[in-house]
Enzyme design. Structure first.
Site, short mmCIF file in Angstrom:
data_model
loop_
_atom_site.label_atom_id
_atom_site.label_comp_id
_atom_site.label_asym_id
_atom_site.label_seq_id
_atom_site.Cartn_x
_atom_site.Cartn_y
_atom_site.Cartn_z
N CYS A 2 0.84 -1.20 0.00
CA CYS A 2 0.00 0.00 0.00
C CYS A 2 0.88 1.25 0.00
O CYS A 2 2.03 1.23 0.43
CB CYS A 2 -0.93 0.09 1.20
SG CYS A 2 -1.97 -1.34 1.43
N ARG A 27 3.04 0.32 -5.36
CA ARG A 27 2.94 -0.35 -4.06
C ARG A 27 1.61 -1.10 -3.90
O ARG A 27 1.38 -1.76 -2.89
CB ARG A 27 3.08 0.67 -2.93
CG ARG A 27 4.33 1.50 -3.01
CD ARG A 27 4.39 2.48 -1.87
NE ARG A 27 4.47 1.79 -0.60
CZ ARG A 27 5.56 1.30 -0.07
NH1 ARG A 27 6.71 1.44 -0.69
NH2 ARG A 27 5.53 0.69 1.09
N TRP A 75 -3.14 -2.48 -1.53
CA TRP A 75 -2.88 -3.85 -1.97
C TRP A 75 -3.43 -4.72 -0.85
O TRP A 75 -2.90 -4.72 0.26
CB TRP A 75 -1.38 -4.06 -2.15
CG TRP A 75 -1.02 -5.40 -2.72
CD1 TRP A 75 -1.04 -5.75 -4.04
CD2 TRP A 75 -0.58 -6.55 -2.01
NE1 TRP A 75 -0.64 -7.07 -4.18
CE2 TRP A 75 -0.36 -7.58 -2.96
CE3 TRP A 75 -0.36 -6.84 -0.66
CZ2 TRP A 75 0.08 -8.85 -2.60
CZ3 TRP A 75 0.08 -8.10 -0.31
CH2 TRP A 75 0.29 -9.09 -1.28
N ASN A 101 -0.31 1.47 5.86
CA ASN A 101 0.45 0.49 5.08
C ASN A 101 1.09 -0.47 6.07
O ASN A 101 1.82 -0.04 6.95
CB ASN A 101 1.53 1.24 4.27
CG ASN A 101 2.61 0.32 3.73
OD1 ASN A 101 3.75 0.73 3.59
ND2 ASN A 101 2.28 -0.90 3.42
N GLY A 102 0.77 -1.76 5.93
CA GLY A 102 1.34 -2.76 6.84
C GLY A 102 0.28 -3.77 7.23
O GLY A 102 -0.77 -3.88 6.58
N GLU A 492 15.10 -16.31 -14.03
CA GLU A 492 14.67 -14.92 -14.11
C GLU A 492 13.86 -14.66 -15.39
O GLU A 492 12.84 -13.96 -15.36
CB GLU A 492 15.90 -14.00 -14.04
CG GLU A 492 15.64 -12.52 -14.21
CD GLU A 492 14.68 -11.92 -13.19
OE1 GLU A 492 14.32 -12.58 -12.20
OE2 GLU A 492 14.26 -10.77 -13.41
N LYS A 496 10.08 -13.30 -15.28
CA LYS A 496 9.69 -12.06 -15.96
C LYS A 496 8.49 -12.33 -16.86
O LYS A 496 7.52 -11.58 -16.87
CB LYS A 496 10.88 -11.60 -16.79
CG LYS A 496 11.29 -10.19 -16.82
CD LYS A 496 11.76 -9.46 -15.62
CE LYS A 496 11.20 -9.75 -14.29
NZ LYS A 496 11.98 -9.35 -13.18
N GLU A 499 5.18 -13.19 -14.84
CA GLU A 499 4.55 -12.14 -14.02
C GLU A 499 3.87 -11.06 -14.86
O GLU A 499 2.91 -10.46 -14.39
CB GLU A 499 5.53 -11.53 -13.00
CG GLU A 499 6.62 -10.68 -13.55
CD GLU A 499 7.55 -10.16 -12.46
OE1 GLU A 499 7.10 -9.82 -11.37
OE2 GLU A 499 8.76 -10.09 -12.73
N HIS A 515 16.00 -35.62 -16.71
CA HIS A 515 15.48 -36.20 -15.47
C HIS A 515 14.00 -35.89 -15.27
O HIS A 515 13.49 -35.98 -14.16
CB HIS A 515 16.30 -35.71 -14.28
CG HIS A 515 17.74 -36.08 -14.38
ND1 HIS A 515 18.19 -37.38 -14.24
CD2 HIS A 515 18.84 -35.34 -14.68
CE1 HIS A 515 19.51 -37.41 -14.41
NE2 HIS A 515 19.92 -36.18 -14.69
N LYS A 615 4.93 -3.80 -5.99
CA LYS A 615 6.37 -3.60 -6.12
C LYS A 615 7.12 -3.93 -4.84
O LYS A 615 8.21 -4.46 -4.87
CB LYS A 615 6.62 -2.14 -6.51
CG LYS A 615 8.06 -1.79 -6.78
CD LYS A 615 8.50 -2.30 -8.12
CE LYS A 615 9.95 -2.05 -8.40
NZ LYS A 615 10.46 -3.04 -9.36
#
Ligand code: F6R
Length: 620
Positions: A2, A27, A75, A101-102, A492, A496, A499, A515, A615
């Site tokens: 947030c 955020r 968020w 925020n938290g 990575e 990328k 997401e 395998h 983020k």
């Protein structure tokens, strides 16, 4: 997660707060809200599910005017995204407004008690308890009530609070979630992060844990939880708001991809004087570093992939045992970490809750903790024993790009620095590597120049993928294969892509194909093979042949001029310039980022703000 922002001044608070929220949308962006004093003791609050633009639309239809207010972009953690769960949250009297925020971990116990005491709750959020607690303790002084309320909270918070009876000030507090004060002339600000307010002031005070702040038109006060005044001098911010804006690119992600040569140049200029490597802010002695018997690298997501690459670098050059782990796993597995361990934590934001918790765990066990971090003043940098800033500049797109290569570049230099201290690598080899390292910005530029033009090859491959997918290959997905120091790049590349394009993607060490994963190969997967010139080149060629033999579609990343590999019947080829294998991850990262970008662009997704992500992940 947030983003919060508060403004006290003479200007249009609504415009400033909405602009601030837009800069904080990285955020979180599932709902947004605002509360402002509208004059003559009026107080209004508007909240809306969706992005900040939804809230703006409401405000266009039903405008608010005022010079003092607070705002929030959310968020979700407790309660679905909805108008009701959006912040600000109010108390029963509708006089107190709180943005947060938290996470308040003991919110249920507090809520149960407050309900028994007669408080009525409207939302499912943890935040609403803060408004009611402040109401409970309010006796004419908002700052005092906030101080008493936060003492009851367990968890993490950065809050801004207003009270209708004190329409000239905003009170803030923080514990483990970021909060800064922007000091202006006849105006002051509070925000989760600097870009929200940088347009108005460069004088910033970082609020620390357990501090209570109060801002009004012409004063800023910071106190401890015991009410003791704390003197603070603002720090000058020397980066520009244009660095936090798109600069002509359609997306922040693309802009940040194209910033990478400059980021590398900045790192070289900051860290190298001739062949001398220096980390002025390091704060760990040479003795601390030399006596290290083992190195633990801990991080999340993209930062973890940088850390995993660091394992290859550090083991090769310093001959010190290194392991790398994700922060969330490290914490719960009773790790073997002691006073001979150097723990390296890597984080773009410096606020990632899992990494912060891992850092604390390692310190408890006696390890020295070194943070590689992009954000000055962040929690991780404050709590670590030593720090190296990665100098990527503000990264806005949720998908990390330039912060990744900045982390890699910093790890390379730290590796060579440590190798020199430990005498583990010959001076001649260190010099040879440093001279190669100085070429990297130019090589990155070469890659980006090639793929800059509209209709470039990677964009074209992405178009083909979409067409293939729409022609009935809806089971298509991406498999990324690599070996050795580029194996983390395979992880990575896959991260990328998934997401931002929501297409299934997996990264694998190519040697593990036989395998299990080889069973996946038919005409569906697009297999991205990192097959540049290296000590495992021949092995990668064999893996490509195995994929081709089973009708897989190969996208090969190869060294420019390698005509030989094309004879394997590659479907798509991406060239990167020749470079010492040791530094190849820095170059190969770029086409991987571009491929993910262009695939997401083809599918028309929200590239800078992919669904379900934020983020800065400040929840465990
Ligand atoms: C992926 C991404 C995330 C972050 C992760 C750690 O593009 O950005 O995987 O790398 O959430 O974040 P920081 O580096 O801020 O600790």
């Amino acid at each position: 997660m947030c983003g919060i922002v508060g403004y006290v001044g003479r200007r249009d608070a609504v415009a400033i707060l909405i602009k601030g929220l837009k800069r904080l949308e990285y955020r979180g962006y599932d709902s947004a809200g605002i509360a402002v004093f509208t004059g003559d003791s009026g107080f209004a609050c508007k909240k809306k599910k969706g992005k900040v633009n939804e809230l703006s639309r409401i405000l266009e239809q039903e405008p608010l005017t005022g010079n003092i207010g607070i705002a929030h972009t959310r968020w979700s953690t407790h309660g679905v995204p909805s108008d009701t769960n959006a912040h600000p949250h109010l108390d029963c009297s509708q006089e107190i407004a709180v943005v947060h925020n938290g996470i308040i971990e003991n919110f249920q116990e507090l809520k149960d008690t407050l309900i028994i005491e007669g408080h009525t709750f409207l939302s499912e959020t943890d935040t609403e308890v803060i408004a009611h607690l402040i109401e409970k303790f309010y006796a004419g002084d908002l700052e005092d009530a906030v101080r008493k309320a936060v003492k009851e909270l367990h968890g993490s918070y950065a809050i801004c609070v207003t009270h209708k009876k004190e329409p000239y000030r905003i009170v803030g507090a923080r514990l483990d979630s970021p909060l800064v004060i922007g000091v202006g002339e006849n105006e002051n600000f509070l925000a989760s992060d600097i870009p929200a307010i940088l347009e108005y002031t460069r004088d910033i005070i970082y609020v620390q844990n357990n501090e209570i702040v109060s801002i009004d038109l012409d004063s800023v006060s910071v106190k401890s939880l015991d009410g003791m005044k704390i003197e603070k001098t603002p720090e000058k911010i020397n980066w520009d708001i244009t660095q936090a804006e798109k600069g002509g690119f359609p997306h922040f992600m693309l802009k940040e991809i194209f910033e990478q040569p400059d980021v590398l140049r900045k790192i070289i200029n900051t860290r190298l004087s001739g062949e001398n490597i220096h980390f002025d802010e390091l704060n760990l002695t040479e003795d601390d570093l030399v006596k290290t018997r083992n190195i633990a690298i801990v991080a999340c997501g993209t930062a973890y992939h940088a850390g995993l690459t660091g394992k290859y670098m550090l083991e090769e050059c310093t001959r010190t045992p290194v392991w790398a782990d994700t922060s969330s796993e490290f914490r719960y597995r009773d790790p073997i970490v002691g006073d001979d361990t150097l723990m390296i934590v890597i984080s773009q934001s410096g606020e990632t809750a899992d990494t912060l918790a891992a850092l604390r765990e390692a310190k408890k066990r006696g390890a020295k903790v070194l943070a590689l971090c992009n954000v000055l003043g962040s929690s991780i940098t404050r709590e670590s024993d030593g720090v190296i800033f990665t100098h990527a500049g503000p990264e806005i797109a949720v998908a990390s790009t330039k912060a990744y290569t900045a982390q890699l570049a910093t790890l390379y230099l730290f590796t060579l620095y440590l190798a020199r201290l430990k005498g583990a690598l010959s001076e001649a080899r260190i010099k040879e590597l440093l001279s190669e390292f100085k070429r990297i910005p130019y090589l990155l530029e070469e890659i980006l120049t090639r793929y800059k033009v509209d209709g470039n090859e990677i964009a074209h491959y992405a178009k083909d993928f979409k067409a293939y997918y729409e022609k009935g290959h809806t089971k298509s997905f991406f498999l990324y294969l690599a070996r050795n120091i580029n194996y983390p790049n395979a992880l990575e590349g896959a991260l990328k892509l998934k997401e931002i394009s929501y297409i299934s993607a997996e990264g694998y060490p190519a040697g593990e194909m036989k395998h299990g994963p080889i069973a996946l190969i038919d005409e569906n997967p697009w297999v991205v093979c990192i097959a540049t010139k290296s000590r495992t080149y021949d092995k990668m060629r064999s893996n490509i042949q195995e994929v081709k033999a089973r009708n897989g579609i190969v996208v090969a990343i190869v060294t420019s001029g390698d005509e030989n590999i094309r004879s394997l019947g590659l479907n798509y080829v991406i060239d990167v310039p020749a470079v010492d294998e040791f530094f190849s991850p820095l170059l190969i990262a770029l086409p991987l980022q571009l491929l993910a970008y262009y695939v997401a662009l083809e599918f028309g997704y929200d590239i800078d703000q992919p669904r379900n992500l934020a983020k800065s992940v400040t929840v465990e």
